[in-house]
Design a protein around this motif. Structure first.
Motif, PDB file in Angstrom:
ATOM      1  N   TRP A 132       0.277  -1.289   0.071  1.00 15.16           N
ATOM      2  CA  TRP A 132      -0.493   0.226  -0.015  1.00 15.16           C
ATOM      3  C   TRP A 132       0.740   1.039  -0.013  1.00 15.16           C
ATOM      4  CZ3 TRP A 132      -5.147  -0.930  -1.237  1.00 15.16           C
ATOM      5  CH2 TRP A 132      -5.599  -1.559  -0.838  1.00 15.16           C
ATOM      6  N   GLU A 133       2.199   1.187  -0.022  1.00 16.24           N
ATOM      7  CA  GLU A 133       3.370   2.166   0.341  1.00 16.24           C
ATOM      8  C   GLU A 133       2.941   2.731  -1.192  1.00 16.24           C
ATOM      9  OE1 GLU A 133       6.296   3.211   2.299  1.00 16.24           O
ATOM     10  OE2 GLU A 133       4.381   2.704   3.664  1.00 16.24           O
ATOM     11  N   ARG A 134       2.967   4.383  -1.444  1.00 14.62           N
ATOM     12  CA  ARG A 134       3.150   5.089  -2.339  1.00 14.62           C
ATOM     13  C   ARG A 134       4.122   6.248  -2.191  1.00 14.62           C
ATOM     14  NH1 ARG A 134       1.534   2.945  -6.601  1.00 14.62           N
ATOM     15  NH2 ARG A 134       1.063   5.585  -7.323  1.00 14.62           N
ATOM     16  N   ASN A 135       4.397   6.835  -3.316  1.00 11.41           N
ATOM     17  CA  ASN A 135       5.619   7.710  -3.522  1.00 11.41           C
ATOM     18  C   ASN A 135       5.407   8.766  -4.370  1.00 11.41           C
ATOM     19  OD1 ASN A 135       7.245   7.338  -0.885  1.00 11.41           O
ATOM     20  ND2 ASN A 135       7.983   4.851  -2.479  1.00 11.41           N
ATOM     21  N   GLU A 136       5.655   9.871  -3.746  1.00 10.47           N
ATOM     22  CA  GLU A 136       5.272  11.160  -4.897  1.00 10.47           C
ATOM     23  C   GLU A 136       5.585  10.554  -6.398  1.00 10.47           C
ATOM     24  OE1 GLU A 136       4.722  15.336  -5.779  1.00 10.47           O
ATOM     25  OE2 GLU A 136       5.511  15.259  -3.577  1.00 10.47           O
ATOM     26  N   GLY A 137       4.925  10.663  -7.566  1.00  6.52           N
ATOM     27  CA  GLY A 137       5.628  10.965  -8.560  1.00  6.52           C
ATOM     28  C   GLY A 137       5.557   9.058  -9.005  1.00  6.52           C
ATOM     29  N   ASP A 138       4.661   8.331  -8.223  1.00  7.27           N
ATOM     30  CA  ASP A 138       4.666   6.292  -8.365  1.00  7.27           C
ATOM     31  C   ASP A 138       4.285   6.182  -9.781  1.00  7.27           C
ATOM     32  OD1 ASP A 138       6.289   5.965  -6.562  1.00  7.27           O
ATOM     33  OD2 ASP A 138       5.375   4.788  -5.171  1.00  7.27           O
ATOM     34  N   ALA A 139       4.016   5.734 -10.060  1.00  5.86           N
ATOM     35  CA  ALA A 139       2.767   4.606 -11.284  1.00  5.86           C
ATOM     36  C   ALA A 139       1.927   4.422 -10.706  1.00  5.86           C
ATOM     37  CB  ALA A 139       3.366   3.634 -12.124  1.00  5.86           C
ATOM     38  N   PRO A 140       0.548   4.474 -11.650  1.00 10.20           N
ATOM     39  CA  PRO A 140      -0.955   5.060 -11.305  1.00 10.20           C
ATOM     40  C   PRO A 140      -1.041   3.683 -10.489  1.00 10.20           C
ATOM     41  CG  PRO A 140       0.052   5.638 -13.675  1.00 10.20           C
ATOM     42  CD  PRO A 140       0.778   5.358 -12.781  1.00 10.20           C
ATOM     43  N   PHE A 141      -1.588   3.704  -9.231  1.00  3.96           N
ATOM     44  CA  PHE A 141      -1.800   2.420  -8.575  1.00  3.96           C
ATOM     45  C   PHE A 141      -2.796   1.362  -9.454  1.00  3.96           C
ATOM     46  CE2 PHE A 141      -4.580   0.353  -5.049  1.00  3.96           C
ATOM     47  CZ  PHE A 141      -3.676  -0.091  -4.465  1.00  3.96           C
ATOM     48  N   ASP A 142      -2.215   0.139  -8.972  1.00  7.11           N
ATOM     49  CA  ASP A 142      -2.999  -0.797 -10.159  1.00  7.11           C
ATOM     50  C   ASP A 142      -2.970  -1.974  -9.106  1.00  7.11           C
ATOM     51  OD1 ASP A 142      -3.439  -3.584 -11.975  1.00  7.11           O
ATOM     52  OD2 ASP A 142      -2.711  -2.968 -12.870  1.00  7.11           O
TER      53      ASP A 142
ATOM     54  N   THR B  63      -0.819  11.080   2.661  1.00  8.45           N
ATOM     55  CA  THR B  63      -1.049  12.300   2.012  1.00  8.45           C
ATOM     56  C   THR B  63      -1.521  12.859   1.044  1.00  8.45           C
ATOM     57  OG1 THR B  63       0.620  12.596   3.210  1.00  8.45           O
ATOM     58  CG2 THR B  63       0.932  14.115   1.610  1.00  8.45           C
ATOM     59  N   MET B  64      -3.220  13.668   0.983  1.00  6.04           N
ATOM     60  CA  MET B  64      -3.851  13.529  -0.218  1.00  6.04           C
ATOM     61  C   MET B  64      -2.914  15.199  -0.459  1.00  6.04           C
ATOM     62  SD  MET B  64      -5.173  11.151  -0.573  1.00  6.04           S
ATOM     63  CE  MET B  64      -6.638  11.227  -1.847  1.00  6.04           C
ATOM     64  N   PRO B  65      -3.780  15.825  -0.913  1.00  5.70           N
ATOM     65  CA  PRO B  65      -3.096  17.325  -2.392  1.00  5.70           C
ATOM     66  C   PRO B  65      -3.065  18.009  -1.245  1.00  5.70           C
ATOM     67  CG  PRO B  65      -4.289  15.778  -3.646  1.00  5.70           C
ATOM     68  CD  PRO B  65      -4.329  14.904  -2.717  1.00  5.70           C
TER      69      PRO B  65
ATOM     70  N   TRP C 147     -10.230   0.973  -3.786  1.00  7.67           N
ATOM     71  CA  TRP C 147      -9.115   1.761  -3.472  1.00  7.67           C
ATOM     72  C   TRP C 147      -8.552   2.729  -4.426  1.00  7.67           C
ATOM     73  CZ3 TRP C 147      -9.733   3.127   0.936  1.00  7.67           C
ATOM     74  CH2 TRP C 147     -10.387   2.263   2.074  1.00  7.67           C
ATOM     75  N   GLU C 148      -8.197   2.166  -5.138  1.00  9.39           N
ATOM     76  CA  GLU C 148      -7.942   2.918  -6.735  1.00  9.39           C
ATOM     77  C   GLU C 148      -8.178   4.374  -6.560  1.00  9.39           C
ATOM     78  OE1 GLU C 148      -8.207   0.317 -10.232  1.00  9.39           O
ATOM     79  OE2 GLU C 148      -7.176  -0.785  -9.633  1.00  9.39           O
ATOM     80  N   PRO C 149      -9.426   4.526  -6.836  1.00 10.28           N
ATOM     81  CA  PRO C 149      -9.495   5.692  -7.251  1.00 10.28           C
ATOM     82  C   PRO C 149      -8.667   7.227  -6.208  1.00 10.28           C
ATOM     83  CG  PRO C 149     -11.832   5.124  -6.985  1.00 10.28           C
ATOM     84  CD  PRO C 149     -11.000   3.495  -7.087  1.00 10.28           C
ATOM     85  N   ASN C 150      -8.892   7.017  -4.643  1.00 15.78           N
ATOM     86  CA  ASN C 150      -8.179   7.333  -3.794  1.00 15.78           C
ATOM     87  C   ASN C 150      -6.979   7.354  -3.562  1.00 15.78           C
ATOM     88  OD1 ASN C 150     -10.801   8.165  -2.093  1.00 15.78           O
ATOM     89  ND2 ASN C 150     -10.966   6.581  -1.048  1.00 15.78           N
ATOM     90  N   PHE C 151      -6.551   6.409  -4.073  1.00 15.78           N
ATOM     91  CA  PHE C 151      -4.813   6.107  -3.825  1.00 15.78           C
ATOM     92  C   PHE C 151      -4.145   6.632  -5.958  1.00 15.78           C
ATOM     93  CE2 PHE C 151      -4.989   3.291  -1.335  1.00 15.78           C
ATOM     94  CZ  PHE C 151      -3.572   3.224  -0.166  1.00 15.78           C
ATOM     95  N   HIS C 152      -5.151   6.729  -6.494  1.00 16.98           N
ATOM     96  CA  HIS C 152      -4.925   7.387  -7.882  1.00 16.98           C
ATOM     97  C   HIS C 152      -4.912   8.952  -7.952  1.00 16.98           C
ATOM     98  CE1 HIS C 152      -6.158   4.574 -10.686  1.00 16.98           C
ATOM     99  NE2 HIS C 152      -5.030   4.503 -10.183  1.00 16.98           N
ATOM    100  N   LYS C 153      -5.754   9.575  -6.839  1.00 14.36           N
ATOM    101  CA  LYS C 153      -5.547  11.079  -6.115  1.00 14.36           C
ATOM    102  C   LYS C 153      -4.112  11.110  -5.445  1.00 14.36           C
ATOM    103  CE  LYS C 153     -10.451  11.375  -5.730  1.00 14.36           C
ATOM    104  NZ  LYS C 153     -11.428  11.353  -4.894  1.00 14.36           N
ATOM    105  N   MET C 154      -3.432  10.055  -4.362  1.00 16.32           N
ATOM    106  CA  MET C 154      -2.857  10.057  -3.323  1.00 16.32           C
ATOM    107  C   MET C 154      -1.406  11.197  -3.892  1.00 16.32           C
ATOM    108  SD  MET C 154      -2.185   6.704  -0.672  1.00 16.32           S
ATOM    109  CE  MET C 154      -3.821   6.950  -0.231  1.00 16.32           C
TER     110      MET C 154
END
Length: 155
Positions: free
Chosen positions: A18-28, A105-107, A67-74
């Motif tokens: 579930w980790e995300r870093n700024e600039g990661d590829a879109p969450f799939d 962290t969201m925008p 979860w994908e829609p939220n993770f795309h904005k994250m």
């Protein structure tokens, strides 16, 4: 490794999926979690109270669609294990619990959380797969995880 160790490793790796870093590829969801969830089982039940709509998904793909829609904005999501994993395993079923903390962290906002996650795993020909999931989340005071996870401005 015995089954308990395998499940403990899977649960920890699942959490860091579930980790995300700024600039990661879109969450799939499917690409990220294909080795964890049983995408073909008719008796999957997956629930996370962090979902504002409190939905229970009956398929892994359906859970991903939550979860994908939220993770795309994250902007980012960073996690740390707080307790566990704790595992019991017997033949073809296993259960594991793990508590983690995360900074999401969201925008427009950063949220610190503590989540207790319980997973039920079924042994399949492809290995252990999640067929049940229940997550209970508490939102922590802003900044509670400072020093433990990256500060929003450091991301």
């Amino acid at each position: 490794m015995n089954d308990e160790q395998v499940i403990a490793d899977l649960h920890s790796r699942w959490m860091f999926g579930w980790e995300r870093n700024e600039g990661d590829a879109p969450f799939d969801f499917r690409r990220t979690f294909d080795e964890f969830y049983d995408f073909s089982s008719p008796d999957v039940r997956l629930y996370d109270d962090f979902d504002p709509e409190q939905r229970v998904a009956k398929t892994a793909a359906g859970y991903g669609s939550i979860w994908e829609p939220n993770f795309h904005k994250m902007v980012s999501a960073h996690h740390a294990v707080d307790d566990g994993p704790h595992v019991i395993a017997d033949h073809d079923l296993a259960a594991s619990t793990l508590t983690f903390v995360a900074r999401i962290t969201m925008p427009d906002v950063t949220t610190d959380i503590r989540t207790t996650t319980s997973l039920v795993w079924r042994r399949t020909p492809d290995g252990w797969r999640i067929v049940r999931e229940h997550n209970s989340t508490t939102v922590l005071p802003t900044g509670k995880l400072d020093g433990r996870l990256p500060a929003p401005e450091a991301l």
